[in-house]
Motif scaffolding. Structure first.
Motif, PDB file in Angstrom:
ATOM      1  N   PHE A  24     -28.857   4.031  35.616  1.00 27.33           N
ATOM      2  CA  PHE A  24     -28.806   5.445  36.013  1.00 27.33           C
ATOM      3  C   PHE A  24     -29.265   5.689  37.440  1.00 27.33           C
ATOM      4  N   TYR A  25     -29.579   4.637  38.188  1.00 25.42           N
ATOM      5  CA  TYR A  25     -30.144   4.832  39.519  1.00 25.42           C
ATOM      6  C   TYR A  25     -29.149   4.365  40.574  1.00 25.42           C
ATOM      7  N   TYR A  26     -29.105   5.079  41.701  1.00 28.18           N
ATOM      8  CA  TYR A  26     -28.258   4.605  42.804  1.00 28.18           C
ATOM      9  C   TYR A  26     -28.762   3.258  43.293  1.00 28.18           C
ATOM     10  N   ILE A  27     -27.821   2.388  43.664  1.00 24.62           N
ATOM     11  CA  ILE A  27     -28.174   1.045  44.108  1.00 24.62           C
ATOM     12  C   ILE A  27     -27.806   0.913  45.583  1.00 24.62           C
ATOM     13  N   PHE A  28     -28.784   0.592  46.405  1.00 21.28           N
ATOM     14  CA  PHE A  28     -28.560   0.399  47.839  1.00 21.28           C
ATOM     15  C   PHE A  28     -29.648  -0.533  48.362  1.00 21.28           C
ATOM     16  N   PRO A  29     -29.456  -1.105  49.558  1.00 22.56           N
ATOM     17  CA  PRO A  29     -30.380  -2.177  49.985  1.00 22.56           C
ATOM     18  C   PRO A  29     -31.854  -1.776  50.025  1.00 22.56           C
ATOM     19  N   GLU A  30     -32.156  -0.516  50.351  1.00 22.21           N
ATOM     20  CA  GLU A  30     -33.573  -0.134  50.462  1.00 22.21           C
ATOM     21  C   GLU A  30     -34.133   0.397  49.160  1.00 22.21           C
ATOM     22  N   VAL A  31     -33.369   0.332  48.085  1.00 18.79           N
ATOM     23  CA  VAL A  31     -33.768   1.003  46.846  1.00 18.79           C
ATOM     24  C   VAL A  31     -35.120   0.524  46.334  1.00 18.79           C
ATOM     25  N   GLY A  32     -35.446  -0.749  46.577  1.00 18.85           N
ATOM     26  CA  GLY A  32     -36.664  -1.295  45.993  1.00 18.85           C
ATOM     27  C   GLY A  32     -37.932  -0.800  46.641  1.00 18.85           C
ATOM     28  N   PHE A  33     -37.834  -0.371  47.891  1.00 20.27           N
ATOM     29  CA  PHE A  33     -39.042  -0.083  48.659  1.00 20.27           C
ATOM     30  C   PHE A  33     -39.967   0.963  48.025  1.00 20.27           C
ATOM     31  N   PRO A  34     -39.440   2.167  47.669  1.00 21.13           N
ATOM     32  CA  PRO A  34     -40.346   3.129  47.040  1.00 21.13           C
ATOM     33  C   PRO A  34     -40.943   2.607  45.737  1.00 21.13           C
ATOM     34  N   PHE A  35     -40.138   1.849  44.979  1.00 16.49           N
ATOM     35  CA  PHE A  35     -40.664   1.297  43.723  1.00 16.49           C
ATOM     36  C   PHE A  35     -41.801   0.321  44.004  1.00 16.49           C
ATOM     37  N   PHE A  95     -45.172  -8.993  48.753  1.00 16.20           N
ATOM     38  CA  PHE A  95     -44.635  -7.888  49.555  1.00 16.20           C
ATOM     39  C   PHE A  95     -43.110  -7.823  49.478  1.00 16.20           C
ATOM     40  N   ALA A  96     -42.499  -8.736  48.742  1.00 18.86           N
ATOM     41  CA  ALA A  96     -41.047  -8.675  48.559  1.00 18.86           C
ATOM     42  C   ALA A  96     -40.700  -8.160  47.160  1.00 18.86           C
ATOM     43  N   HIS A  97     -41.685  -7.580  46.482  1.00 18.75           N
ATOM     44  CA  HIS A  97     -41.486  -7.143  45.102  1.00 18.75           C
ATOM     45  C   HIS A  97     -40.313  -6.159  44.979  1.00 18.75           C
ATOM     46  N   GLY A  98     -40.273  -5.188  45.886  1.00 17.82           N
ATOM     47  CA  GLY A  98     -39.205  -4.191  45.835  1.00 17.82           C
ATOM     48  C   GLY A  98     -37.842  -4.815  46.073  1.00 17.82           C
ATOM     49  N   GLN A  99     -37.786  -5.810  46.942  1.00 15.99           N
ATOM     50  CA  GLN A  99     -36.506  -6.464  47.231  1.00 15.99           C
ATOM     51  C   GLN A  99     -36.056  -7.314  46.060  1.00 15.99           C
ATOM     52  N   HIS A 100     -37.010  -7.861  45.312  1.00 18.68           N
ATOM     53  CA  HIS A 100     -36.622  -8.598  44.112  1.00 18.68           C
ATOM     54  C   HIS A 100     -36.026  -7.648  43.078  1.00 18.68           C
ATOM     55  N   LEU A 101     -36.618  -6.469  43.004  1.00 18.32           N
ATOM     56  CA  LEU A 101     -36.074  -5.434  42.106  1.00 18.32           C
ATOM     57  C   LEU A 101     -34.644  -5.087  42.520  1.00 18.32           C
ATOM     58  N   MET A 102     -34.475  -4.925  43.826  1.00 19.70           N
ATOM     59  CA  MET A 102     -33.151  -4.582  44.367  1.00 19.70           C
ATOM     60  C   MET A 102     -32.121  -5.654  43.999  1.00 19.70           C
ATOM     61  N   LEU A 103     -32.525  -6.927  44.103  1.00 18.69           N
ATOM     62  CA  LEU A 103     -31.594  -8.014  43.760  1.00 18.69           C
ATOM     63  C   LEU A 103     -31.141  -7.910  42.307  1.00 18.69           C
ATOM     64  N   ALA A 152     -52.810   0.175  52.423  1.00 19.79           N
ATOM     65  CA  ALA A 152     -53.271   1.510  52.800  1.00 19.79           C
ATOM     66  C   ALA A 152     -52.556   1.989  54.056  1.00 19.79           C
ATOM     67  N   THR A 153     -52.319   1.083  55.013  1.00 18.28           N
ATOM     68  CA  THR A 153     -51.653   1.519  56.239  1.00 18.28           C
ATOM     69  C   THR A 153     -50.194   1.884  55.953  1.00 18.28           C
ATOM     70  N   ILE A 154     -49.556   1.194  55.007  1.00 23.42           N
ATOM     71  CA  ILE A 154     -48.198   1.604  54.623  1.00 23.42           C
ATOM     72  C   ILE A 154     -48.248   3.016  54.051  1.00 23.42           C
ATOM     73  N   ALA A 155     -49.239   3.266  53.172  1.00 21.94           N
ATOM     74  CA  ALA A 155     -49.352   4.576  52.541  1.00 21.94           C
ATOM     75  C   ALA A 155     -49.569   5.662  53.596  1.00 21.94           C
ATOM     76  N   VAL A 156     -50.465   5.393  54.559  1.00 25.23           N
ATOM     77  CA  VAL A 156     -50.733   6.379  55.613  1.00 25.23           C
ATOM     78  C   VAL A 156     -49.458   6.655  56.413  1.00 25.23           C
ATOM     79  N   GLY A 157     -48.732   5.600  56.730  1.00 28.05           N
ATOM     80  CA  GLY A 157     -47.490   5.761  57.492  1.00 28.05           C
ATOM     81  C   GLY A 157     -46.481   6.618  56.757  1.00 28.05           C
ATOM     82  N   GLU A 158     -46.354   6.369  55.443  1.00 33.66           N
ATOM     83  CA  GLU A 158     -45.384   7.135  54.667  1.00 33.66           C
ATOM     84  C   GLU A 158     -45.818   8.595  54.522  1.00 33.66           C
TER      85      GLU A 158
END
Lengths: 285, 332
Positions: free
Chosen positions: A209-220, A36-44, B125-131
């Motif tokens: 080419f991507y903006y870098i900010f602390p939450e950047v990893g989350f959508p990825f 669940f920290a995958h996006g934050q590792h990307l951010m790092l 799934a709950t993260i997806a629903v929330g988003e």
């Protein structure tokens, strides 16, 4: 024509998604733990490339091997310090160990580097090329080519080398692998290292080419979860196909329905897939 | 409790009763002793988050279904009462009720398909629903879109659920909310449903083979959890008098709700309160003392939260409650 442009952009984006998802899938397939920290590792990795570029003028493309290796070490360290201790713990502890790590890393980034949006100044690759009336950004192109190369290396490693075979054996059956002398702890650590090295490569490529900010990893990271579920938890080729499907969905739904809704359809894919076909396209479960 | 038999029988003085009595007096008298706004605000936030974490605990702690999207129900409560007040001039109390009904409908829509998923799949799934909910509300003009909605200012009274000159009524309402969720949880602990929840958490397959209708009981846990979360959402809207997707629907809210519960101790009655008592002053305090650092100060509490959660998961998955019990055993 616009549609064709969308398809091209979607595939380019999807290839990067595929690499991020492959790292996640590798870890999950090995030990049924979601990072669940995958996006934050990307951010790092993105910040790493950014700081080397700003402070020492090292272009992200040149620092790529360095960050891939650094993230590999981080993965191994994460395994030994955290994951190895929750292997037999209840699932709740497994989820919150990596989840807490993600919260920690993201807040630390915000605290140390502030929530500002940053962009690598004048990277080596920039601009765009035109071919057959289609425009392609060069950094995006480089990122997707890099992703394909990294992905191929990962795939060949897992299917062709002795360590890769041992990795596969461990993910098939931990006990049986142990019986033939494969140290499962070492395999898990290797899996975490490889998984995070994938994100390391992807992060550096994105930083061009991507903006870098602390939450950047989350959508990825969210997209990677969707890709892994769609491709089948633990399946590396599945992650590849799913990454492209999601890239296409994101770009095309943004184009046809509206940019605000582009992630909506990505998440809907997740819900539909896990409900209709929980094992995903190529999954074993 | 004591299997050794070396302990003397229970104390002749009812210490527990006495302690509870003192606690109740302190809680009821608090806003009259500490009359400044900040200490009252602090307690209101503690009760609010303790109630939210307790509601999450019913589903996550007792029934073992980890939701990372509880902000959805909070948002439903906040938007239901606010929108009904703006467009239909409905009392926020009725709006709160409407929020509960809507959250129960959402429970069916969300729970029915997702409860077939297990563990990690369900959490994602709950993260997806929330988003999805956040994106939809952000693009819904009637709900104020990304700008959000102001709760119309009315004359202050209990009927209008608005108090502009004092926080005391909010204090008691939030306390009542926490007590209501905790009483429900306490009742559940010893009810048939509570035992079924724990059976489902321990081993869903075994629970099913024993004839427990697991889908129905998971839905029940989600419904209870969602209803209380929605009530808390309406309360929040009436307390702050302004809502937007970034304050009532963000993933970070879902995250904080479960961090409070997990840190305090999942599946235990007093864990959520303990978690809120530790975490909320920490975040309010850093917000006040590190305010000069701009955006950076906001994150400091979360650094500590994150680190604490990792350490807890690794060393003491039962949370602060488990730590407390361990300390007591060691002391004896």
């Amino acid at each position: 024509m616009i549609l064709l442009q969308g398809v091209v952009n979607g595939v380019l984006l999807g290839l990067v998604y595929a690499l991020i998802a492959a790292g996640l899938s590798l870890i999950f397939g090995l030990m049924e733990i979601v990072n669940f920290a995958h996006g934050q590792h990307l951010m790092l990795a993105m910040y790493g490339a950014y700081w080397l570029a700003v402070l020492y003028g090292v272009d992200p493309l040149l620092s790529l091997p360095l960050w891939a290796f650094a993230l590999f070490l981080l993965g191994v360290a994460t395994y030994w310090l955290v994951i190895a201790r929750v292997l037999r713990a209840p699932m709740l502890a497994q989820i919150f160990s990596t989840f807490g790590l993600g919260v920690f890393l993201q807040s630390l980034a915000q605290f140390v580097w502030s929530p500002d949006f940053r962009l690598v100044p004048s990277p080596l690759v920039k601009g765009r090329v035109e071919a057959f009336g289609l425009f392609v950004g060069i950094p995006e192109l480089v990122a997707s080519i890099g992703a394909v190369v990294a992905f191929s290396v990962l795939y060949l490693f897992v299917t062709r080398t002795e360590s890769g075979m041992a990795l596969q054996a461990t993910s098939e059956d931990r006990e049986a692998a142990a019986l033939v002398g494969i140290n499962s702890h070492r395999m898990f650590a290797l899996g975490w290292g490889m998984g995070l090295a994938c994100v390391g490569v992807a992060g550096v490529l994105l930083s061009n080419f991507y903006y870098i900010f602390p939450e950047v990893g989350f959508p990825f990271a969210l997209i990677a979860y969707v890709a892994v579920a769609l491709g089948g938890f633990g399946s590396i080729p599945g992650a590849f196909v799913a990454g492209i499907i999601i890239g296409l969905t994101e770009v095309l739904s943004g184009l046809l329905i509206g940019p605000a809704y582009k992630y909506l359809f990505v998440f809907l894919i997740y819900l539909v897939v896990v409900i209709v076909r929980p094992q995903g396209l190529f999954g074993r479960y | 409790m004591d299997k050794g038999g070396s302990r003397p029988p229970a104390d002749p003085v009812p210490w527990k009763g006495l302690l509870a009595f003192v606690g109740v007096v302190l809680l009821l008298g608090y806003p009259f002793v500490l009359t400044a706004p900040f200490p009252q605000h602090l307690m209101i936030r503690i009760f609010l988050f303790a109630a939210l974490a307790q509601a999450w605990n019913i589903l996550g702690g007792y029934c073992g279904q980890i939701s990372l999207g509880h902000a959805v129900f909070f948002g439903i409560g906040a938007y239901a009462s606010t929108m009904l007040l703006i467009y239909w001039h409905l009392s926020p109390w009725l709006g709160m009720l409407a929020g509960v009904v809507l959250s129960l409908v959402a429970t069916l829509v969300i729970g029915y398909p997702t409860f077939r998923l297990r563990g990690h799949y369900f959490a994602i799934a709950t993260i997806a629903v929330g988003e999805i909910a956040r994106v939809l509300v952000t693009n819904w003009p009637l709900a104020g879109g990304a700008v959000g909605l102001y709760v119309p200012l009315l004359r202050e009274s209990l009927r209008t659920f608005e108090f502009h000159t004092t926080k005391v009524p909010y204090y008691y309402i939030s306390l009542l909310l926490f007590v209501a969720v905790t009483a429900t949880t306490s009742f559940l602990e010893h009810s048939r449903a509570g035992y079924y929840f724990r059976a489902i958490k321990a081993d869903p397959d075994a629970a099913r083979s024993l004839g427990i209708p697991i889908h129905r009981y998971k839905l029940l846990a989600l419904a209870l959890s969602a209803a209380f979360t929605a009530v808390a959402g309406s309360f929040y809207a009436q307390y702050v008098l302004y809502i937007d997707p970034e304050s009532v629907l963000p993933l970070m809210l879902s995250v904080i709700i479960c961090l409070v519960a997990v840190l305090g101790g999942v599946g235990s009655l007093w864990g959520p309160l303990l978690g809120a008592v530790v975490l909320i002053p920490l975040s309010e305090g850093t917000r006040v003392y590190l305010a000069g650092m701009g955006g950076a100060g906001r994150a400091f509490d979360l650094i500590v939260y994150g680190a604490m959660i990792v350490l807890m998961s690794v060393f003491e998955p039962t949370g602060l409650v488990g730590l407390w019990q361990r300390a007591r055993r060691a002391w004896r």
